[in-house]
Enzyme design. Structure first.
Site, PDB file in Angstrom:
ATOM      1  N   TYR A 155       0.831  -1.208   0.000  1.00 44.19           N
ATOM      2  CA  TYR A 155       0.000   0.000   0.000  1.00 44.19           C
ATOM      3  C   TYR A 155       0.868   1.261   0.000  1.00 44.19           C
ATOM      4  O   TYR A 155       0.628   2.193  -0.768  1.00 44.19           O
ATOM      5  CB  TYR A 155      -0.910  -0.026   1.226  1.00 44.19           C
ATOM      6  N   LYS A 159       0.988   4.066  -2.942  1.00 43.89           N
ATOM      7  CA  LYS A 159       0.620   5.450  -2.658  1.00 43.89           C
ATOM      8  C   LYS A 159       1.793   6.402  -2.879  1.00 43.89           C
ATOM      9  O   LYS A 159       1.597   7.555  -3.293  1.00 43.89           O
ATOM     10  CB  LYS A 159       0.087   5.561  -1.223  1.00 43.89           C
TER      11      LYS A 159
END
Length: 247
Positions: A155, A159
């Site tokens: 993640y 991001k």
């Protein structure tokens, strides 16, 4: 209304932050295309709310990880609305695990949706915005893409990639009068956050200097500003909406 006559696409807009963004853009006058993958009932309910405001809205089922689906959705929006003036990439998932336990599928799924999905839609709208000589792109990232988070290497990597994508895109599209910015939320009250274990939420809350989680509409207000002419001299930025969590 600041965005009257503008046409927007919002990915992952059936729930949470995405639905708040779609509704706030519509309140400012924009017509909105709702992207969803699973939650058709919720997506159609958001469209109904937008129709009540007097704006156009359509719900389009599309997998953001699919290059073909992204192009098909953009083509549908152009056919329905006539143009794409605003793109808000928001769709995302968590596939959390520490790296020594993370599977290849968890890594690939997270990167496909949270990063490739953003590329897919930017790639699809960029030629349109270049040709019309205007546009606004807002990519929703996370403070965890700026600092990293235990158990979220996939993640955090995705991001962080969104921030790099946004900055490079801002350079590439600047001559076409297209603004590209990113927003990095912290802990926001969404369905995704509600599913977190209570001890994890409390630990994160302790880091927020304002002492509370953010509301989806507090992210949406910034998105709407960045999609308006009031932000015309802002591009390539990543702005945190985190109540001071990153400090």
């Amino acid at each position: 209304m600041e965005l009257k006559g503008k046409n927007a696409i919002v990915t992952g807009a059936s729930l949470g932050i995405g639905s708040a963004i779609a509704l706030d853009l519509a309140k400012s006058g924009a017509n909105v295309a709702i992207n969803y993958r699973k939650h058709s009932e919720e997506a159609n309910a958001i469209c109904a709310e937008i129709h009540k405001m007097g704006q156009k809205a359509i719900a389009v089922q599309a997998d953001v990880a699919s290059f073909k689906d992204a192009q098909t959705m953009v083509d549908k929006v152009v056919a329905e609305f006539g143009s794409v003036d605003i793109l808000v990439n928001n769709a995302g998932v968590n596939r959390d695990a520490v790296i020594w336990k993370m599977t290849e599928e968890q890594w690939d799924d997270c990167l496909a949706i949270n990063l490739k999905g953003y590329f897919n839609y930017c790639r699809a709208v960029a030629p349109l915005m270049k040709e019309q000589g205007s546009g606004k792109i807002v990519n929703v990232t996370s403070i965890n893409g700026m600092r990293g988070k235990f158990g979220q290497t996939n993640y955090s990597a995705a991001k962080a990639g969104i921030i790099g994508l946004t900055k490079a895109l801002a350079r590439e599209l600047a001559k076409s009068n297209v603004n590209c910015n990113a927003i990095a939320p912290g802990l926001i009250e969404t369905e995704m956050m509600a599913a977190l274990p209570e001890d994890v939420k409390q630990k994160s809350l302790a880091d927020i200097v304002l002492g509370r989680m953010g509301k989806p509409e507090e992210v949406a207000w910034l998105v709407t500003f960045l999609c308006s002419e009031k932000s015309r001299h802002i591009t390539g930025e990543c702005i945190k909406v985190d109540g001071g969590q990153y400090i």
